[in-house]
Design an enzyme around this catalytic site. Structure first.
Site, short mmCIF file in Angstrom:
data_model
loop_
_atom_site.label_atom_id
_atom_site.label_comp_id
_atom_site.label_asym_id
_atom_site.label_seq_id
_atom_site.Cartn_x
_atom_site.Cartn_y
_atom_site.Cartn_z
N ASN A 81 0.83 -1.20 0.00
CA ASN A 81 0.00 0.00 0.00
C ASN A 81 0.87 1.26 0.00
O ASN A 81 2.06 1.19 -0.29
CB ASN A 81 -1.02 -0.01 1.14
CG ASN A 81 -2.36 0.59 0.72
OD1 ASN A 81 -2.39 1.66 0.13
ND2 ASN A 81 -3.44 -0.10 1.00
N ARG A 82 0.31 2.40 0.35
CA ARG A 82 0.97 3.67 0.07
C ARG A 82 1.71 4.27 1.27
O ARG A 82 1.28 4.11 2.41
CB ARG A 82 -0.07 4.68 -0.43
CG ARG A 82 -0.56 4.33 -1.82
CD ARG A 82 -1.76 5.13 -2.25
NE ARG A 82 -2.11 4.80 -3.63
CZ ARG A 82 -2.80 3.71 -3.99
NH1 ARG A 82 -3.24 2.86 -3.07
NH2 ARG A 82 -3.04 3.45 -5.26
N HIS A 107 3.40 -0.07 -2.78
CA HIS A 107 3.78 -1.49 -2.84
C HIS A 107 5.29 -1.73 -2.91
O HIS A 107 5.76 -2.58 -3.66
CB HIS A 107 3.08 -2.17 -4.02
CG HIS A 107 1.58 -2.28 -3.89
ND1 HIS A 107 0.94 -2.30 -2.68
CD2 HIS A 107 0.60 -2.38 -4.83
CE1 HIS A 107 -0.38 -2.42 -2.88
NE2 HIS A 107 -0.62 -2.46 -4.17
N HIS A 177 -1.21 -10.28 -2.62
CA HIS A 177 -2.08 -9.46 -3.44
C HIS A 177 -2.89 -10.32 -4.41
O HIS A 177 -2.87 -10.11 -5.63
CB HIS A 177 -1.23 -8.43 -4.19
CG HIS A 177 -1.94 -7.16 -4.53
ND1 HIS A 177 -2.92 -7.11 -5.48
CD2 HIS A 177 -1.82 -5.92 -4.04
CE1 HIS A 177 -3.36 -5.86 -5.58
NE2 HIS A 177 -2.70 -5.12 -4.70
N GLY A 178 -3.64 -11.28 -3.87
CA GLY A 178 -4.45 -12.15 -4.72
C GLY A 178 -5.74 -11.48 -5.16
O GLY A 178 -6.35 -10.71 -4.41
N TYR A 179 -6.15 -11.74 -6.40
CA TYR A 179 -7.46 -11.29 -6.91
C TYR A 179 -8.33 -12.53 -7.04
O TYR A 179 -8.03 -13.43 -7.82
CB TYR A 179 -7.32 -10.66 -8.29
CG TYR A 179 -6.61 -9.33 -8.33
CD1 TYR A 179 -7.32 -8.14 -8.42
CD2 TYR A 179 -5.22 -9.27 -8.33
CE1 TYR A 179 -6.68 -6.92 -8.49
CE2 TYR A 179 -4.56 -8.05 -8.40
CZ TYR A 179 -5.29 -6.88 -8.48
OH TYR A 179 -4.64 -5.68 -8.56
N ASP A 236 -11.42 0.92 -3.18
CA ASP A 236 -9.97 0.79 -3.02
C ASP A 236 -9.66 1.37 -1.65
O ASP A 236 -9.04 2.43 -1.53
CB ASP A 236 -9.25 1.54 -4.16
CG ASP A 236 -7.78 1.17 -4.25
OD1 ASP A 236 -7.32 0.37 -3.41
OD2 ASP A 236 -7.09 1.68 -5.15
N GLN A 274 -7.43 -4.36 2.91
CA GLN A 274 -7.71 -3.50 1.76
C GLN A 274 -8.65 -4.24 0.82
O GLN A 274 -8.36 -5.37 0.40
CB GLN A 274 -6.40 -3.16 1.03
CG GLN A 274 -6.57 -2.20 -0.15
CD GLN A 274 -6.53 -0.73 0.25
OE1 GLN A 274 -6.26 -0.39 1.40
NE2 GLN A 274 -6.79 0.15 -0.70
N GLU A 294 -6.64 -7.68 0.64
CA GLU A 294 -5.24 -7.68 1.07
C GLU A 294 -5.16 -7.41 2.57
O GLU A 294 -5.45 -6.31 3.02
CB GLU A 294 -4.48 -6.58 0.32
CG GLU A 294 -4.69 -6.59 -1.19
CD GLU A 294 -4.54 -5.19 -1.78
OE1 GLU A 294 -3.61 -4.47 -1.41
OE2 GLU A 294 -5.39 -4.82 -2.60
C1 BGC Z 1 -4.07 -0.63 -4.44
C2 BGC Z 1 -4.62 -0.03 -5.71
C3 BGC Z 1 -3.72 -0.39 -6.86
C4 BGC Z 1 -3.61 -1.90 -6.92
C5 BGC Z 1 -2.71 -2.39 -8.01
C6 BGC Z 1 -4.01 -2.11 -4.63
O1 BGC Z 1 -3.50 -2.71 -3.48
O2 BGC Z 1 -4.85 -0.30 -3.32
O3 BGC Z 1 -4.73 1.36 -5.59
O4 BGC Z 1 -4.21 0.11 -8.07
O5 BGC Z 1 -3.15 -2.39 -5.70
O6 BGC Z 1 -1.47 -1.83 -7.92
#
Ligand code: BGC
Length: 329
Positions: A81-82, A107, A177-179, A236, A274, A294
């Site tokens: 994250n940021r 990330h 970071h699984g979808y 998000d 997240q 996440e």
């Molecule tokens: C973030 C998004 C980002 C994505 C892909 C997520 O964890 O919160 O803002 O676009 O990851 O990088």
């Protein structure tokens, strides 16, 4: 448990080999890459016993190299994250990172843990990935020895356990970071999934997705997932799990696909989750083809004294675990 020898999955432009490990136990089959700790595929049965891969991934290494931005299935660090303004203070020193998301760091920077080849070795019912992240890597202080252990338990749940130590004070926030698309990775829009999150608060953000510092009550908002609701799109955001930081993994969220009956229960030691509804995905994917959940500490914690701390000091052992358990109903 079926044992599979690791196979060559691909080769990086510099000649480094990337291997794929396959784990199988109690109806679950997981493929994990030594590149970025990526869970490339995770197959589980539906209510009729039909198996499908329920995570988004690329068929070959080229896909991951060409499309790093969605962090598909990756192990994210040093800071998931940021971090606002790509800088943070620690013990009176301000550390400057290279911004890679507008003015912010996202990330772990341009070449975070998701773009590294990890050493791999077997453990009971799984594998352990490890590497040493040198002092100064992507601007982060401290030489960090870090591992992620992926196992399938007796019920077929995927468990990811993280450990790290450092030789100088640093900050650390790791996630997978699984979808997920419980109808199957190629089933299309996942917005009809039903999601529950055990969070009474979330962290509202500014235009650059940096938390304001407020922990806001979800009551009466579209962030109230305490009762199941459709994921839709346009999320998000980080949710503040009611359980907080816990020594053992505790239930945080449940994702359910009404059509297949597949249900994913996520338990974690982490205090945050997240929810990213994947509104931007590269071809061949379309927006919302998967849902990223996440587990992590809150975004920008190094600049937010009111958030649970992400500081790791010499002599401490960082430990974190998240469990992805599958069932049908
Ligand atoms: C973030 C998004 C980002 C994505 C892909 C997520 O964890 O919160 O803002 O676009 O990851 O990088």
């Amino acid at each position: 448990m079926t044992e599979h020898a690791p196979e060559l999955f691909g080769t990086l432009p510099d000649g480094t080999e990337v291997h794929r490990w396959t784990l199988e136990r109690a109806g679950t089959r997981a493929e994990i890459l030594t590149y970025g700790g990526i869970v490339r595929s995770l197959q589980v049965p539906d209510r009729e016993g039909r198996t499908a891969n329920v995570v988004l991934g690329f068929p070959s290494l080229d896909g991951y190299l060409a499309h790093p931005d969605p962090y598909l299935g990756a192990l994210v660090g040093r800071y998931a994250n940021r971090i606002a303004g790509a800088r943070f203070p620690l013990d009176g020193v301000v550390y400057a990172l290279e911004p890679n998301n507008g003015p912010n760091s996202l990330h772990g920077g341009a070449r975070g843990f998701d773009k590294r080849v990890w050493d791999a070795g077997p453990v009971d019912h799984g594998l352990r990935l490890s590497r040493v992240s040198p002092h100064g890597e992507e601007g982060f202080p401290g030489r960090l020895s870090v591992s992620a252990t992926y196992t399938l338990d007796a019920a077929g749940a995927l468990r990811i356990g993280y450990e790290a130590t450092t030789d100088a004070p640093t900050v650390l926030n790791l996630t997978h970071h699984g979808y997920f698309n419980l109808a199957g990775h190629d089933a299309g829009h996942a917005g009809g999934h039903a999601l529950r999150i055990a969070a009474s608060r979330f962290t509202p953000v500014d235009a650059d997705l940096i938390p304001t510092g407020v922990l806001q009550d979800v009551t009466g908002t579209r962030f109230d997932f305490r009762e199941t609701r459709r994921t839709g799109s346009g999320y998000d955001h980080n949710f503040v799990l009611d359980k907080g930081v816990s020594a053992a993994a505790q239930e945080a969220a449940e994702l359910h696909d009404p059509a297949s009956g597949r249900t994913l229960t996520i338990s974690t030691t982490e205090p945050g989750l997240q929810l990213y509804t994947a509104d931007h995905l590269p071809a061949p994917f379309a927006p919302a083809d998967g849902i990223a959940l996440e587990t992590q500490h809150f975004p920008d914690s190094p600049n937010q004294p009111g958030f649970p701390s992400t500081v790791l000091r010499p002599g401490e052992v960082f430990r974190s675990e998240t469990v992805y358990a599958f069932s049908v109903r």
